[in-house]
Design an enzyme around this catalytic site. Sequence first.
Site, PDB file in Angstrom:
ATOM      1  N   ASP A  30       0.790  -1.029  -0.058  1.00 29.82           N
ATOM      2  CA  ASP A  30      -0.012   0.156  -0.105  1.00 29.82           C
ATOM      3  C   ASP A  30       0.965   1.207   0.058  1.00 29.82           C
ATOM      4  O   ASP A  30       1.913   1.198   0.554  1.00 29.82           O
ATOM      5  CB  ASP A  30      -0.874   0.084   1.211  1.00 29.82           C
ATOM      6  CG  ASP A  30      -2.181   0.618   0.761  1.00 29.82           C
ATOM      7  OD1 ASP A  30      -3.106   0.115   0.623  1.00 29.82           O
ATOM      8  OD2 ASP A  30      -2.204   2.123   0.925  1.00 29.82           O
ATOM      9  N   THR A 122     -13.053  -3.230  -8.863  1.00 30.34           N
ATOM     10  CA  THR A 122     -14.319  -3.154  -9.717  1.00 30.34           C
ATOM     11  C   THR A 122     -13.957  -2.012 -11.159  1.00 30.34           C
ATOM     12  O   THR A 122     -13.977  -0.874 -10.497  1.00 30.34           O
ATOM     13  CB  THR A 122     -15.433  -2.782  -8.991  1.00 30.34           C
ATOM     14  OG1 THR A 122     -15.679  -3.721  -7.735  1.00 30.34           O
ATOM     15  CG2 THR A 122     -16.807  -2.931  -9.839  1.00 30.34           C
ATOM     16  N   PHE A 153     -16.448 -10.213  -5.055  1.00 31.87           N
ATOM     17  CA  PHE A 153     -17.785 -10.165  -4.696  1.00 31.87           C
ATOM     18  C   PHE A 153     -18.041 -10.038  -3.140  1.00 31.87           C
ATOM     19  O   PHE A 153     -18.980 -10.397  -2.597  1.00 31.87           O
ATOM     20  CB  PHE A 153     -18.687 -11.425  -5.360  1.00 31.87           C
ATOM     21  CG  PHE A 153     -18.710 -11.262  -6.633  1.00 31.87           C
ATOM     22  CD1 PHE A 153     -19.527 -10.618  -7.629  1.00 31.87           C
ATOM     23  CD2 PHE A 153     -17.633 -12.074  -7.368  1.00 31.87           C
ATOM     24  CE1 PHE A 153     -19.546 -10.317  -8.938  1.00 31.87           C
ATOM     25  CE2 PHE A 153     -17.548 -12.109  -8.755  1.00 31.87           C
ATOM     26  CZ  PHE A 153     -18.416 -11.238  -9.431  1.00 31.87           C
ATOM     27  N   GLU A 156     -18.752  -6.403   2.973  1.00 36.04           N
ATOM     28  CA  GLU A 156     -17.822  -5.927   4.270  1.00 36.04           C
ATOM     29  C   GLU A 156     -19.039  -6.641   5.155  1.00 36.04           C
ATOM     30  O   GLU A 156     -20.142  -6.542   4.913  1.00 36.04           O
ATOM     31  CB  GLU A 156     -17.951  -4.414   4.132  1.00 36.04           C
ATOM     32  CG  GLU A 156     -16.777  -3.775   3.314  1.00 36.04           C
ATOM     33  CD  GLU A 156     -16.742  -2.104   3.108  1.00 36.04           C
ATOM     34  OE1 GLU A 156     -17.234  -1.609   4.355  1.00 36.04           O
ATOM     35  OE2 GLU A 156     -16.116  -1.743   2.093  1.00 36.04           O
ATOM     36  N   PHE A 270     -31.922  -9.051   0.098  1.00 33.66           N
ATOM     37  CA  PHE A 270     -31.855  -7.882  -0.480  1.00 33.66           C
ATOM     38  C   PHE A 270     -33.235  -7.287  -0.730  1.00 33.66           C
ATOM     39  O   PHE A 270     -33.677  -5.969  -1.484  1.00 33.66           O
ATOM     40  CB  PHE A 270     -31.282  -7.673  -1.855  1.00 33.66           C
ATOM     41  CG  PHE A 270     -29.912  -7.564  -1.457  1.00 33.66           C
ATOM     42  CD1 PHE A 270     -29.049  -6.173  -1.297  1.00 33.66           C
ATOM     43  CD2 PHE A 270     -29.078  -8.597  -0.810  1.00 33.66           C
ATOM     44  CE1 PHE A 270     -27.857  -6.267  -1.077  1.00 33.66           C
ATOM     45  CE2 PHE A 270     -27.669  -8.429  -0.512  1.00 33.66           C
ATOM     46  CZ  PHE A 270     -27.254  -7.089  -0.552  1.00 33.66           C
ATOM     47  N   CYS A 281     -19.540   0.876  -2.671  1.00 32.00           N
ATOM     48  CA  CYS A 281     -19.764   0.215  -4.090  1.00 32.00           C
ATOM     49  C   CYS A 281     -20.993   0.287  -4.466  1.00 32.00           C
ATOM     50  O   CYS A 281     -20.965   0.831  -5.874  1.00 32.00           O
ATOM     51  CB  CYS A 281     -19.833  -1.257  -3.629  1.00 32.00           C
ATOM     52  SG  CYS A 281     -18.019  -2.027  -3.185  1.00 32.00           S
ATOM     53  N   LYS A 284     -21.437   4.035  -6.522  1.00 34.46           N
ATOM     54  CA  LYS A 284     -20.586   4.041  -7.576  1.00 34.46           C
ATOM     55  C   LYS A 284     -20.561   3.068  -8.622  1.00 34.46           C
ATOM     56  O   LYS A 284     -20.407   3.557  -9.914  1.00 34.46           O
ATOM     57  CB  LYS A 284     -19.136   4.018  -6.888  1.00 34.46           C
ATOM     58  CG  LYS A 284     -18.427   2.925  -7.060  1.00 34.46           C
ATOM     59  CD  LYS A 284     -16.982   3.125  -6.606  1.00 34.46           C
ATOM     60  CE  LYS A 284     -16.192   1.559  -6.225  1.00 34.46           C
ATOM     61  NZ  LYS A 284     -16.471   0.820  -7.313  1.00 34.46           N
ATOM     62  N   ARG A 348     -18.276   5.176   4.142  1.00 35.01           N
ATOM     63  CA  ARG A 348     -18.376   5.692   2.939  1.00 35.01           C
ATOM     64  C   ARG A 348     -19.776   5.704   2.304  1.00 35.01           C
ATOM     65  O   ARG A 348     -20.330   4.793   2.401  1.00 35.01           O
ATOM     66  CB  ARG A 348     -17.287   5.019   1.988  1.00 35.01           C
ATOM     67  CG  ARG A 348     -16.003   5.341   2.102  1.00 35.01           C
ATOM     68  CD  ARG A 348     -14.828   4.508   1.434  1.00 35.01           C
ATOM     69  NE  ARG A 348     -14.822   3.169   1.637  1.00 35.01           N
ATOM     70  CZ  ARG A 348     -14.070   2.150   1.009  1.00 35.01           C
ATOM     71  NH1 ARG A 348     -13.248   2.519   0.250  1.00 35.01           N
ATOM     72  NH2 ARG A 348     -14.124   0.760   1.281  1.00 35.01           N
TER      73      ARG A 348
HETATM   74  N1  LIG Z   1     -15.281  -2.506  -0.181  1.00 32.55           N
HETATM   75  C1  LIG Z   1     -16.052  -3.479  -0.844  1.00 32.55           C
HETATM   76  O1  LIG Z   1     -17.118  -4.007  -0.034  1.00 32.55           O
HETATM   77  C2  LIG Z   1     -15.643  -4.011  -2.101  1.00 32.55           C
HETATM   78  C3  LIG Z   1     -16.058  -5.303  -2.284  1.00 32.55           C
HETATM   79  C4  LIG Z   1     -16.076  -5.786  -3.953  1.00 32.55           C
HETATM   80  C5  LIG Z   1     -15.016  -4.882  -4.654  1.00 32.55           C
HETATM   81  N2  LIG Z   1     -14.723  -3.802  -4.134  1.00 32.55           N
HETATM   82  C6  LIG Z   1     -13.812  -2.979  -4.989  1.00 32.55           C
HETATM   83  O2  LIG Z   1     -12.541  -3.279  -4.920  1.00 32.55           O
HETATM   84  C7  LIG Z   1     -11.565  -2.069  -4.871  1.00 32.55           C
HETATM   85  C8  LIG Z   1     -10.926  -1.671  -3.634  1.00 32.55           C
HETATM   86  O3  LIG Z   1     -12.010  -1.099  -2.874  1.00 32.55           O
HETATM   87  P1  LIG Z   1     -11.900  -1.077  -1.298  1.00 32.55           P
HETATM   88  O4  LIG Z   1     -13.010  -0.733  -0.563  1.00 32.55           O
HETATM   89  O5  LIG Z   1     -10.685  -2.104  -1.017  1.00 32.55           O
HETATM   90  O6  LIG Z   1     -10.931   0.344  -1.208  1.00 32.55           O
HETATM   91  P2  LIG Z   1     -10.090   0.806  -0.097  1.00 32.55           P
HETATM   92  O7  LIG Z   1      -9.868   2.408  -0.423  1.00 32.55           O
HETATM   93  O8  LIG Z   1     -10.444   0.469   1.112  1.00 32.55           O
HETATM   94  O9  LIG Z   1      -8.568   0.408  -0.440  1.00 32.55           O
HETATM   95  C9  LIG Z   1      -7.788   0.873  -1.610  1.00 32.55           C
HETATM   96  C10 LIG Z   1      -6.327   0.826  -1.158  1.00 32.55           C
HETATM   97  O10 LIG Z   1      -5.576   1.047  -2.129  1.00 32.55           O
HETATM   98  C11 LIG Z   1      -4.209   1.616  -1.687  1.00 32.55           C
HETATM   99  N3  LIG Z   1      -3.630   2.333  -3.058  1.00 32.55           N
HETATM  100  C12 LIG Z   1      -4.237   3.548  -3.708  1.00 32.55           C
HETATM  101  N4  LIG Z   1      -3.261   3.817  -4.909  1.00 32.55           N
HETATM  102  C13 LIG Z   1      -2.143   2.965  -4.527  1.00 32.55           C
HETATM  103  C14 LIG Z   1      -0.901   2.737  -5.141  1.00 32.55           C
HETATM  104  N5  LIG Z   1      -0.731   3.564  -6.146  1.00 32.55           N
HETATM  105  N6  LIG Z   1      -0.206   1.619  -4.659  1.00 32.55           N
HETATM  106  C15 LIG Z   1      -0.707   1.004  -3.761  1.00 32.55           C
HETATM  107  N7  LIG Z   1      -1.605   1.040  -2.930  1.00 32.55           N
HETATM  108  C16 LIG Z   1      -2.630   1.892  -3.294  1.00 32.55           C
HETATM  109  C17 LIG Z   1      -5.091   2.919  -0.836  1.00 32.55           C
HETATM  110  O11 LIG Z   1      -4.191   3.482  -0.106  1.00 32.55           O
HETATM  111  C18 LIG Z   1      -6.091   2.022  -0.209  1.00 32.55           C
HETATM  112  O12 LIG Z   1      -5.546   1.533   0.956  1.00 32.55           O
HETATM  113  C19 LIG Z   1     -12.721  -1.035  -5.618  1.00 32.55           C
HETATM  114  O13 LIG Z   1     -12.761  -1.059  -7.025  1.00 32.55           O
HETATM  115  C20 LIG Z   1     -13.981  -1.461  -4.998  1.00 32.55           C
HETATM  116  O14 LIG Z   1     -14.957  -0.955  -5.883  1.00 32.55           O
HETATM  117  C21 LIG Z   1     -14.825  -3.277  -3.135  1.00 32.55           C
END
Ligand SMILES: NC(=O)c1ccc[n+]([C@@H]2O[C@H](COP(=O)([O-])OP(=O)(O)OC[C@H]3O[C@@H](n4cnc5c(N)ncnc54)[C@H](O)[C@@H]3O)[C@@H](O)[C@H]2O)c1
Length: 472
Positions: A30, A122, A153, A156, A270, A281, A284, A348
Amino acid sequence: MNIAMIGSGYVGLVAAACLAEIGHNVICVDNDARKIEALSAGSEVIHEEFLPELLARHRGRRLKFTTSLHHAVRPSEIVFIAVGTPPCESGEADVSFIENVCRDIAAEINGHGPKTLVVKSTVPAGTSDWIRSVLVRNGVPASNFELASNPEFLREGSAVTDFLYPDRIVIGSSSATGTELLRRAYLPLTSGSYHGCVSRVPQPDDSCSPAKLIVTKPATAEMIKHASNAFLAMKVSFINAVANVCEAVGADVEELVQGMGSDRRIGTRFLKAGIGYGGSCFPKDVSALRAVAEDRGCDFQLLDEVMRINENQRKAFLHRVRDALGNLKGKRLAVLGLAFKGGTDDVRESPAIALVQSLLHEGCTIQAYDPAAMERAREEFAPNGKITFASSAYETARNADALLVLTDWEEFLTLDFARIRSLLRQPILFDGRNLYNPDRMQDLGYFYFSVGRREIAPLQAKAAEASSEDAA
Ligand SMILES: NC(=O)c1ccc[n+]([C@@H]2O[C@H](COP(=O)([O-])OP(=O)(O)OC[C@H]3O[C@@H](n4cnc5c(N)ncnc54)[C@H](O)[C@@H]3O)[C@@H](O)[C@H]2O)c1
C-alpha cells in the site's frame, strides 16, 4: 504460489489474508505508509470478522506488508490490483489509481520473467484492454505479461467467509496461461480441499462448497461485477418504492416480502425496506454502469430511477422525523448506527452519515453510537460540539427527544428497549432499518415509526386519542 496484492484496503487486505490462509505467500503493498506500519505491527486497521485471527496466523510468515511495489512485484508470479475506483463527478469510474499502479508495475516487470496481472478492483467493461495498452505504452513487451480480470464479490461485514466460501469465482481472461495460473491459485476453494481443513474459518450455513468457477472473457467478467451490484441496488430501490405504496394503502412491507419472497423465483434477500443503500460500492457501481451504457449509446434509464428512489428514501425518512417531532431546531436526537451497514466500520456513502448531516443542518444536536464506526465517523463531522459520541447504545439515549436507528447492526436487535425508554425524554423511536416488531414497541410504550409499515402509538396514547374523539 508467490502473490503480490497492490492495495491493502477492505478488499486487498481481506483477499491477501485469505490467499495466505489457503496456502500462498502473499506480499501486500500500500502507498499509505501509516497503514502498512499499523498492519506490520499487528494493529487492526479495519473491522472485519475473522480478519484478526487470519492476520495473527499468517503475519510475518505467509503474509508480509510493504510500501515497496518493487519488493512485492519482483518475486511474484501473480500481481493482483485491488486499489480504489471511486466515482468521478460525471458518474464514471475513476481508474486513475489503476493507471498509476500499472505504470509503477511496468517499471518492475521488464527483465523479470512474465507476470500475470489480475484486476480485482471493480472496473468498467473494457478496462483490461486499456490496461494492456497502458503497459505497452510504458515499454512492457506484450509477451512479458498476461492479463486477467477477477472481480471481487465479498461483502463488508462477512468479507472473510465470503472470500473463502464464495458463491462463485469469476476469471475473465483471453490467455490460457493467465487462466490456468488463477485456476491453480483458487484450487483449494474450487476443489473443496480448504473446506476440509481442521483449522478452516467456519463455513456459514448458507454458503457453497466447493466454489463454482466461471471462466469467461475479460469484458464479461467486468460486466458481471457491475451488473450484479446494479441488480442488488435495484432490488433495494424496488422494495423501497413498494414500501411507500404499502404505507399509502395500509399494507405491511415486511409481511409483503414474506409473501413475495416465498416464491422461489423471487426470494427475500435484498428486499429490505429502509433508508436506502450506501457504501463504497453500490452507489458508485450503479452510476459507473449507467455511464458505460450512456457512453455506448445504450438506454439504461432504469438505473437513473434506482438512484433517484434511493436518494428520495433518505429525504422521506428525514421528512418523517421532522413531521413527527413538529420541528427539528434544538432537538436532541440519539442515533444508533453510523456505518453504511452492520458488521463494518466503513462509513463511505453511509445513509446514516448523510441523515445525521441533514439533521445537524436543521439545528439538531446529535448523540451517536456505533459499535465499530465511531472513529471513522468522527472525521466526517466538524468538531463543533453539535455531535457527540456515546460509549454505549444506552448512553446515547439519555435525555434525547427521540431515538433513530440507522444501521442494521445485529447487536441493536437485542437491546433492552424498556431501559432505553426510561432514558429517553420522550418514547419516540424512528427505525430506519425495520429492525423491530411494531407490536412489541407498542407494548413497550413507544411511538414507533418504521418504513412501509403502520405508525405505532402507545396503547395509552391511543386510548386517550379515542376518548377525546368521543367527547368531541
Ligand atoms: N469494499 C468492498 O466491499 C468491495 C467489494 C468488492 C469490490 N470492491 C472494489 O475493490 C476495489 C478496492 O475497494 P476497497 O474498498 O478495498 O478500497 P479501499 O479504499 O479500502 O482500498 C484501496 C487501497 O489502495 C491503496 N492504494 C491506492 N493507490 C495505490 C498505489 N498506487 N499503490 C499502492 N496502494 C494504493 C489505498 O491506500 C487503499 O489502502 C474498488 O474497485 C471497489 O469497488 C470493493
